[in-house]
Design a protein around this motif. Structure first.
Motif, PDB file in Angstrom:
ATOM      1  N   VAL A 119      16.393 -12.364  -6.767  1.00 53.59           N
ATOM      2  CA  VAL A 119      17.595 -11.899  -7.454  1.00 53.59           C
ATOM      3  C   VAL A 119      18.742 -12.883  -7.246  1.00 53.59           C
ATOM      4  N   LYS A 120      18.864 -13.380  -6.032  1.00 53.90           N
ATOM      5  CA  LYS A 120      19.939 -14.330  -5.725  1.00 53.90           C
ATOM      6  C   LYS A 120      19.722 -15.670  -6.417  1.00 53.90           C
ATOM      7  N   GLN A 121      18.471 -15.921  -6.850  1.00 50.82           N
ATOM      8  CA  GLN A 121      18.181 -17.139  -7.597  1.00 50.82           C
ATOM      9  C   GLN A 121      18.367 -16.949  -9.101  1.00 50.82           C
ATOM     10  N   GLY A 122      18.733 -15.710  -9.496  1.00 51.58           N
ATOM     11  CA  GLY A 122      18.958 -15.418 -10.910  1.00 51.58           C
ATOM     12  C   GLY A 122      17.787 -14.785 -11.627  1.00 51.58           C
ATOM     13  N   VAL A 123      16.697 -14.490 -10.916  1.00 49.96           N
ATOM     14  CA  VAL A 123      15.531 -13.855 -11.529  1.00 49.96           C
ATOM     15  C   VAL A 123      15.844 -12.392 -11.816  1.00 49.96           C
ATOM     16  N   ARG A 124      15.578 -11.943 -13.039  1.00 52.83           N
ATOM     17  CA  ARG A 124      15.866 -10.556 -13.400  1.00 52.83           C
ATOM     18  C   ARG A 124      14.648  -9.819 -13.957  1.00 52.83           C
ATOM     19  N   ASP A 125      13.508 -10.496 -14.046  1.00 53.33           N
ATOM     20  CA  ASP A 125      12.288  -9.811 -14.473  1.00 53.33           C
ATOM     21  C   ASP A 125      11.085 -10.550 -13.913  1.00 53.33           C
ATOM     22  N   MET A 126      10.049  -9.803 -13.588  1.00 57.24           N
ATOM     23  CA  MET A 126       8.763 -10.351 -13.178  1.00 57.24           C
ATOM     24  C   MET A 126       7.718  -9.271 -13.361  1.00 57.24           C
ATOM     25  N   LEU A 127       6.461  -9.648 -13.404  1.00 58.67           N
ATOM     26  CA  LEU A 127       5.409  -8.663 -13.588  1.00 58.67           C
ATOM     27  C   LEU A 127       5.258  -7.810 -12.339  1.00 58.67           C
ATOM     28  N   ASP A 185       0.802  -1.223   0.000  1.00 59.80           N
ATOM     29  CA  ASP A 185       0.000   0.000   0.000  1.00 59.80           C
ATOM     30  C   ASP A 185       0.832   1.269   0.000  1.00 59.80           C
ATOM     31  N   ASP A 186       2.152   1.152   0.163  1.00 54.17           N
ATOM     32  CA  ASP A 186       3.008   2.335   0.133  1.00 54.17           C
ATOM     33  C   ASP A 186       4.429   1.912  -0.198  1.00 54.17           C
ATOM     34  N   TYR A 187       5.212   2.884  -0.623  1.00 53.86           N
ATOM     35  CA  TYR A 187       6.585   2.604  -1.067  1.00 53.86           C
ATOM     36  C   TYR A 187       7.486   2.108   0.063  1.00 53.86           C
ATOM     37  N   PRO A 188       7.471   2.744   1.257  1.00 52.67           N
ATOM     38  CA  PRO A 188       8.370   2.275   2.326  1.00 52.67           C
ATOM     39  C   PRO A 188       8.149   0.809   2.706  1.00 52.67           C
ATOM     40  N   SER A 189       6.891   0.374   2.805  1.00 56.29           N
ATOM     41  CA  SER A 189       6.657  -1.021   3.183  1.00 56.29           C
ATOM     42  C   SER A 189       7.103  -1.964   2.079  1.00 56.29           C
ATOM     43  N   MET A 190       6.930  -1.557   0.816  1.00 63.54           N
ATOM     44  CA  MET A 190       7.418  -2.371  -0.292  1.00 63.54           C
ATOM     45  C   MET A 190       8.934  -2.475  -0.248  1.00 63.54           C
ATOM     46  N   LYS A 191       9.593  -1.355  -0.051  1.00 61.41           N
ATOM     47  CA  LYS A 191      11.062  -1.335  -0.054  1.00 61.41           C
ATOM     48  C   LYS A 191      11.623  -2.214   1.051  1.00 61.41           C
ATOM     49  N   GLU A 192      10.973  -2.190   2.210  1.00 59.82           N
ATOM     50  CA  GLU A 192      11.435  -3.009   3.336  1.00 59.82           C
ATOM     51  C   GLU A 192      11.201  -4.484   3.061  1.00 59.82           C
ATOM     52  N   ALA A 193      10.049  -4.815   2.477  1.00 60.20           N
ATOM     53  CA  ALA A 193       9.673  -6.216   2.298  1.00 60.20           C
ATOM     54  C   ALA A 193      10.526  -6.925   1.256  1.00 60.20           C
ATOM     55  N   VAL A 194      10.878  -6.232   0.162  1.00 61.04           N
ATOM     56  CA  VAL A 194      11.564  -6.930  -0.933  1.00 61.04           C
ATOM     57  C   VAL A 194      12.964  -7.389  -0.545  1.00 61.04           C
ATOM     58  N   ASP A 195      13.504  -6.854   0.532  1.00 62.83           N
ATOM     59  CA  ASP A 195      14.831  -7.290   0.973  1.00 62.83           C
ATOM     60  C   ASP A 195      14.777  -8.410   2.011  1.00 62.83           C
ATOM     61  N   ARG A 196      13.568  -8.832   2.394  1.00 62.70           N
ATOM     62  CA  ARG A 196      13.431  -9.901   3.383  1.00 62.70           C
ATOM     63  C   ARG A 196      13.639 -11.260   2.721  1.00 62.70           C
ATOM     64  N   GLU A 197      14.511 -12.053   3.305  1.00 57.76           N
ATOM     65  CA  GLU A 197      14.781 -13.381   2.762  1.00 57.76           C
ATOM     66  C   GLU A 197      13.594 -14.323   2.937  1.00 57.76           C
ATOM     67  N   ASP A 198      12.695 -14.020   3.914  1.00 51.54           N
ATOM     68  CA  ASP A 198      11.555 -14.900   4.165  1.00 51.54           C
ATOM     69  C   ASP A 198      10.279 -14.445   3.451  1.00 51.54           C
ATOM     70  N   LEU A 199      10.402 -13.479   2.529  1.00 52.20           N
ATOM     71  CA  LEU A 199       9.231 -12.993   1.801  1.00 52.20           C
ATOM     72  C   LEU A 199       8.611 -14.128   0.992  1.00 52.20           C
ATOM     73  N   ASP A 200       7.288 -14.311   1.129  1.00 53.07           N
ATOM     74  CA  ASP A 200       6.581 -15.366   0.417  1.00 53.07           C
ATOM     75  C   ASP A 200       6.299 -14.897  -1.010  1.00 53.07           C
ATOM     76  N   VAL A 201       7.239 -15.139  -1.907  1.00 54.07           N
ATOM     77  CA  VAL A 201       7.133 -14.647  -3.275  1.00 54.07           C
ATOM     78  C   VAL A 201       7.798 -15.630  -4.225  1.00 54.07           C
ATOM     79  N   THR A 202       7.221 -15.759  -5.427  1.00 52.94           N
ATOM     80  CA  THR A 202       7.787 -16.589  -6.481  1.00 52.94           C
ATOM     81  C   THR A 202       7.908 -15.748  -7.747  1.00 52.94           C
ATOM     82  N   PRO A 203       8.635 -16.216  -8.755  1.00 52.44           N
ATOM     83  CA  PRO A 203       8.740 -15.454 -10.006  1.00 52.44           C
ATOM     84  C   PRO A 203       7.406 -15.251 -10.718  1.00 52.44           C
TER      85      PRO A 203
END
Length: 579
Positions: free
Chosen positions: A463-471, A415-433
């Protein structure tokens, strides 16, 4: 010989200086107070030079000297130059975004011209928002005007590798995040990626918009891509100074130059260049200032017909603006899409666009391709619509991986830029390509000002898995130097209650670029229930310019201009002679 329409007594400035009365006497006395003799200005066109130089704008650093070259040309042609500084809008320095202040510059340029004793204007800009801002103001003011682009900087360089500003910044930053670049290497890249003054030398917003300025006829031929430090740039500045004096005598105003076909030409050129997505917002705003109903549909139609032939990063894979200029520049490119252009449109030269590009040639067929050997036969930009973006959203297919042209994936909502910026650097973020990253409340009102946050960073884990693009999807913008599968300008924005505000993490979103469709896979009944629960976010501003901005800015699909500055607002605007 050209027929002069104006005589000294009919110059607009004569109303300040010519009458034998007390007020005009004061005008003359105060001008003499600055050391100017009456022979320097009486009976001559007074030319405003609106200069967006500042100490903190690297794109315009050379304007401190170039303004003298413009003045030299004006003096040579028998005019009287006066420099009028305007807000600089340094793209990389201004927070939250220069887009918040584009309309501010447009208003300032218009009022500078209306309020001063000037007959014509030279507009000095180039950094992203300065081109549309200055041109919007000049169009509304209605005086003869010519645009002087800042020009792109030289190619970047690091250890023998050619670097492109912006595009390579994002690329190497991902490598830095992945642990593949040391701090010493990163500092070396920082020092080599922008090594002269001038605008970004990739096909970002700056070069897109100066190409637009040339293609609508508001610059001298081939002015838009001259490198900032090339001697040709100095000569172009002085020639622009000479030309504006003649334009005053000819009464060659923007109204006499611009037409709907002028802006259609600019859209075709932008597509062939592999343009910045920001072109959509700015061209719509400029066209509507001139009274023409350009909209998203015009861009989508052009994207289906006009191939990308400029092999310039980020849509291209190799070259930069310096290469483009020496390969033939914009006249060379336009000569290869002649059948897509209206060649009868007028330009500041007094000649037609067709006459301006007559004899133009291309000197490197890999930098400026033929239409048969295009980089992309269609798809520089695409306009998508659906239940999540009923008024449209935009994408740059030419700068993303083709596997995303048709994709369905779960949303991951921020819902905002700061929370996004903090979350994308978390190693435990539940996200896939396959996820679709969502950033909202980042549009014209929500940002505020619609910042360039749309190229959301790929989560570090991926990024560490080699992903360089996603929607990625947002109601914000992205830099024209950016790339990737980014869906932008979602309209209406979430902050004002657009359907984008109703998306929840886990919702499936389907994207089909060929069908120009985007769809939130949630029932109408469920969306209605969420709508009933939605509450507006708090106001971004309670005073000052920001408050005024929030009250009057239009949505992205309408160009983000202020409602009261468009030509159809209120009573018709009188000619400048009434001021």
């Amino acid at each position: 010989m050209k027929t002069l329409r104006k005589t000294p007594d009919t110059l607009r400035s004569a109303r300040w200086f010519a009458p034998d009365d007390l007020r005009s006497s004061s005008h003359r006395a105060r001008t003499m107070q600055m050391g100017y003799a009456p022979s320097e200005w009486m009976g001559k066109p007074v030319i405003a030079i609106i200069n967006t130089w500042s100490d903190i704008n690297p794109c315009h650093a050379h304007f401190k000297q170039r303004v003298d070259d413009v003045k030299r040309g004006i003096l040579q042609a028998g005019g009287f130059p006066i420099e009028l500084p305007a807000i600089s809008l340094a793209e990389v320095m201004v927070k939250p975004t220069t887009m918040l202040y584009r309309n501010f510059l447009a208003m300032e340029a218009e009022e500078l011209l209306r309020s001063h004793p000037v007959d014509g204007a030279v507009l000095m800009g180039g950094c992203d928002k300065t081109t549309p801002g200055l041109l919007m103001g000049a169009i509304s003011a209605g005086l003869p005007a010519i645009y002087v682009p800042a020009g792109p900087m030289l190619r970047g360089n690091y250890k023998g590798k050619v670097l492109g500003s912006g595009s390579d910044t994002w690329k190497f930053w991902d490598e830095r995040r992945a642990g593949n670049l040391s701090e010493v290497e990163w500092i070396g890249i920082e020092g080599g990626i922008a090594r002269s003054h001038g605008t970004c030398m990739t096909m970002g917003t700056a070069s897109t918009m100066t190409a637009v300025a040339e293609s609508i006829g508001m610059t001298l031929p081939n002015a838009s891509s001259i490198p900032a430090v090339d001697a040709s740039h100095i000569r172009m500045c002085s020639e622009s100074g000479r030309r504006i004096v003649d334009m005053v005598w000819e009464d060659l105003t923007p109204k006499r130059i611009l037409s709907r076909q002028s802006f259609e030409n600019s859209i075709a050129v932008a597509m062939a260049m592999g343009c910045s997505t920001n072109a959509i917002i700015h061209v719509i705003a400029m066209a509507r200032r001139a009274g023409f109903d350009i909209g998203l549909e015009d861009f989508d139609v052009a994207s289906r017909k006009v191939p990308v032939i400029a092999n310039i990063r980020p849509s291209g894979d190799k070259y930069l603006m310096e290469d483009f200029y020496y390969a033939g520049g914009l006249p060379g490119l336009m000569s290869r899409i002649r059948d897509k252009l209206n060649l009868d449109t007028k330009t500041v030269t007094g000649r037609s666009l067709g006459e301006n590009i007559e004899g133009a040639a291309v000197y490197d067929d890999d930098v400026i391709r033929t239409t048969e050997n295009a980089l992309y036969h269609e798809g520089a930009l695409a306009v998508l619509k659906g239940n999540i973006a009923p008024d449209g959203c935009v994408m740059k297919p030419s700068a993303c991986e083709k596997r995303f042209f048709k994709h369905t994936g779960p949303a991951l909502v921020f819902d905002d830029y700061p929370s996004m910026k903090e979350a994308v650097d978390r190693e435990d973020l539940d996200v896939t390509p396959d996820h679709i990253l969502i950033l909202r409340n980042a549009g014209p009102q929500g940002g505020p000002g619609m910042p360039e946050w749309g190229m959301l960073p790929i989560p570090t884990k991926l990024v560490k898995q080699g992903v360089r693009d996603m929607l990625r999807m947002s109601d914000s913008r992205m830099s024209g130097t950016s790339y990737g599968a980014c869906i932008l300008h979602v309209s209406p924005e979430s902050y004002v209650g657009g359907p984008f505000a109703l998306v929840r993490t886990g919702d499936l979103i389907s994207v089909d670029i060929d069908a120009r469709r985007i769809h939130l896979e949630v029932s109408d009944e469920e969306l209605a229930r969420r709508r009933a629960e939605w509450t507006p976010p708090p106001a971004r501003f309670e005073r000052g310019y920001g408050w005024m901005f929030s009250q009057h800015v239009r949505q992205a699909n309408d160009g983000c201009d202020f409602d009261y500055l468009e030509t159809d607002f209120g009573a018709p605007v009188g000619e400048p002679s009434i001021y």
